[in-house]
Design an enzyme around this catalytic site. Sequence first.
Site, PDB file in Angstrom:
ATOM      1  N   CYS A  37      39.304  35.217  38.771  1.00  0.00           N
ATOM      2  CA  CYS A  37      39.887  35.327  40.120  1.00  0.00           C
ATOM      3  C   CYS A  37      40.414  33.959  40.530  1.00  0.00           C
ATOM      4  CB  CYS A  37      38.832  35.822  41.109  1.00  0.00           C
ATOM      5  SG  CYS A  37      39.356  35.654  42.831  1.00  0.00           S
ATOM      6  N   ASP A  97      49.507  28.739  52.041  1.00  0.00           N
ATOM      7  CA  ASP A  97      50.069  29.726  51.127  1.00  0.00           C
ATOM      8  C   ASP A  97      51.125  29.025  50.256  1.00  0.00           C
ATOM      9  OD1 ASP A  97      50.371  33.114  51.251  1.00  0.00           O
ATOM     10  OD2 ASP A  97      51.914  31.997  50.204  1.00  0.00           O
ATOM     11  N   HIS A 129      32.990  36.173  46.583  1.00  0.00           N
ATOM     12  CA  HIS A 129      34.012  37.100  46.091  1.00  0.00           C
ATOM     13  C   HIS A 129      33.791  38.496  46.665  1.00  0.00           C
ATOM     14  CE1 HIS A 129      37.199  38.545  43.424  1.00  0.00           C
ATOM     15  NE2 HIS A 129      36.477  39.651  43.375  1.00  0.00           N
ATOM     16  N   GLY A 140      50.279  45.413  49.921  1.00  0.00           N
ATOM     17  CA  GLY A 140      50.867  44.159  49.454  1.00  0.00           C
ATOM     18  C   GLY A 140      49.828  43.124  49.053  1.00  0.00           C
ATOM     19  N   HIS A 182      41.392  37.942  51.728  1.00  0.00           N
ATOM     20  CA  HIS A 182      42.007  36.775  52.354  1.00  0.00           C
ATOM     21  C   HIS A 182      42.800  37.185  53.572  1.00  0.00           C
ATOM     22  CE1 HIS A 182      44.845  38.221  49.252  1.00  0.00           C
ATOM     23  NE2 HIS A 182      45.836  37.686  49.944  1.00  0.00           N
TER      24      HIS A 182
END
Lengths: 114, 114
Positions: A4, A30, A46, A93, A100
């Site tokens: 990840c 981002d 996680h 998406g 997050h």
Amino acid sequence: MTDCIFCKIVNGEIKTTLIYEDDKVLAFNDIDPQAPVHILVIPKEHISSINNINENNHEIVGYIYSIISKLAKEKGIADKGYRIVSNCGQEGGQTVDHLHFHLLGGRNLQWPPG
Amino acid sequence: MTDCIFCKIVNGEIKTTLIYEDDKVLAFNDIDPQAPVHILVIPKEHISSINNINENNHEIVGYIYSIISKLAKEKGIADKGYRIVSNCGQEGGQTVDHLHFHLLGGRNLQWPPG
């Protein structure tokens, strides 16, 4: 989760400029910003998606919102406004399977939200 | 808040078809839907925006996400995916000054999110 990308940021395997860190949460820009301010806030733990949020583990989400509220003030977008977006699954998406939250601000966000 | 439209829904002054209700939270359809599933989830308590979320009152936000996670499963959009959006202030597109979360699903949500 060994493969990840966000877990790799959490454990330092992938370097990024952190905007905020504490024992539970990380925030960083981002890599493909959609607004002048576009920050990702993630739990260090996680959790793959909102589908895995339930009565036993939801506390982290509210905590993240309290951090986002602070970050918006620090980044000078709290008064003008901002949007928080969380994507789940393909039609939502979601591109990284680690929960997050997108904090977007610094421009007029349009409607519909995608 | 006597002139808050969402508080009027909470206290029954304005009628709407409820999708979910408990002692802390209400969910109902957005009157101007932007996706086949477009639900608003609000706290019954009047909190004007994310700017007012802090370390003392953030619990409700995580709780709302746990409800949204359930509603997504009930509405059959959990597997394909969905998006959760919360707007704050004018540039964020907030139109009612009572904290609320948009759950959108049933189509491919685009990027950027507005």
